[in-house]
Every structure is written in C-alpha cells, then in structure tokens.
Write an enzyme that holds these catalytic residues in place. Structure first.
Site: not given
Ligand code: DLZ
Length: 164
Positions: A31, A65-66, A95, A97, A122, A136
C-alpha cells in the site's frame, strides 16, 4: 515536533558493527508502494553498507500495513533471523481507517518484540498526506527506511552485548 524539519536519517556508529553474518527479514507493505519501495531501498542499502550479504536479507511483500505483524510472526517462525524490519506507510484518509490500522500495527509489533527474543522494527510512516510521506521516504526529512535499518542494528548490538 519530533522531526523538527531536519533530516534524521544520518547515522554514525562509534564501533561500526559488521553485519556479514546477520540475517535480517524485511517485510514491505504494498500500500503506497512508491513510498515503501523508497523506504526499502534506504533500508537495504544501509544494511549492505554495514556488511550484510544479499543472501542473508529476506524480503517479503504484504498487501498493506495491517498485515505486517502477522507476516512478521510467520517469518520468525519459519526462518532463523537476527531481526525483522517492517516497512509501511499509512496515510490519513477521509475516515478513521488510518487510526485503527496504525494502532493495530503498533500493538502487534510491540507484542512480537516482547514475545520473541529479537528485534522487530516498526518502520511505518503514519502521515497526514502524501507530501509528508515523500519528505520522509528519501525527501527533505530523510528516509525512515534507513532509520529502521539503524534501529535493527542497534537492537542487535544490545542483544549481543547481553549475551552470557
Ligand atoms: C485499507 C487501507 C487503507 C484505507 N489505507 C491504508 C494505508 O494508508 N496504508 C496501508 O499500509 N494500508 C492501508 N490499507 C490496507 C490495510 O493495511 C489492509 O491491507 C487491508 O485492510 C486488508 O487487511
């Protein structure tokens, strides 16, 4: 504030460590990939400048990142490594998020640090907009990928210094 508008990515080790035996995992979020690739470049170059060998650097990509903490757990349980560096970029949207993702990743990373006896770094930007992220990730404020590599090295040194 924290970065005080200066490049924080300059580093100098008093006793430069030799990383020729070090095995490091680098997990990169796709992402905002133009940012995370620049962070990876900084991280990879820094480790190699300190002697790390290409064959000992294990890169994995994840969708966002999640997914970083879960992939870090899979990686630590499948390979013998000295450190794992997680690189991501979370940018504020319309949002909340970003808040939930940032918090979850930070908590997940801390859990890994406390659970396994090795450093998990991290290296995740949490910015208001793309411009702040660019600043950055190789821009005027440095490269957080370099700083993530330096943190990993410093924590490996801490661990080595405590070996009996
Ligand atoms: C869904 C989402 C959003 C809206 N924004 C980011 C972001 O700015 N940076 C990032 O690393 N990931 C983002 N994601 C994706 C989530 O990290 C994750 O991959 C999805 O919610 C699927 O689990």
């Amino acid at each position: 504030m924290a970065s005080a508008k200066k490049n924080l990515s300059k580093y100098k080790f008093e006793n430069a460590p030799d990383l020729k035996e070090a095995r490091v995992g680098i997990i990169v979020s796709e992402w905002n990939h133009e940012i995370t690739e620049a962070m990876f470049d900084g991280c990879d170059k820094t480790l190699k400048q300190l002697g790390a060998k290409k064959k000992n650097l294990h890169r994995i990509n994840v969708p966002g990142s999640f997914e970083l903490p879960a992939a870090a757990k899979m990686l630590v349980e499948s390979k013998k490594l000295d450190a794992i560096i997680c690189l991501g970029c979370i940018i504020k949207g319309e949002t909340r998020h970003d808040e939930f993702i940032s918090q979850a990743v930070a908590n997940g990373m801390m859990e890994l640090n406390l659970r396994y006896n090795m450093p998990f770094v991290f290296g995740v930007l949490t910015t208001e907009n793309m411009e702040q992220a660019q600043d950055r990730a190789g821009g005027k404020l440095g490269n957080k990928g370099i700083e993530a590599a330096v943190s990993a090295v410093k924590m490996m040194m801490v661990k080595n210094s405590l070996k009996k």
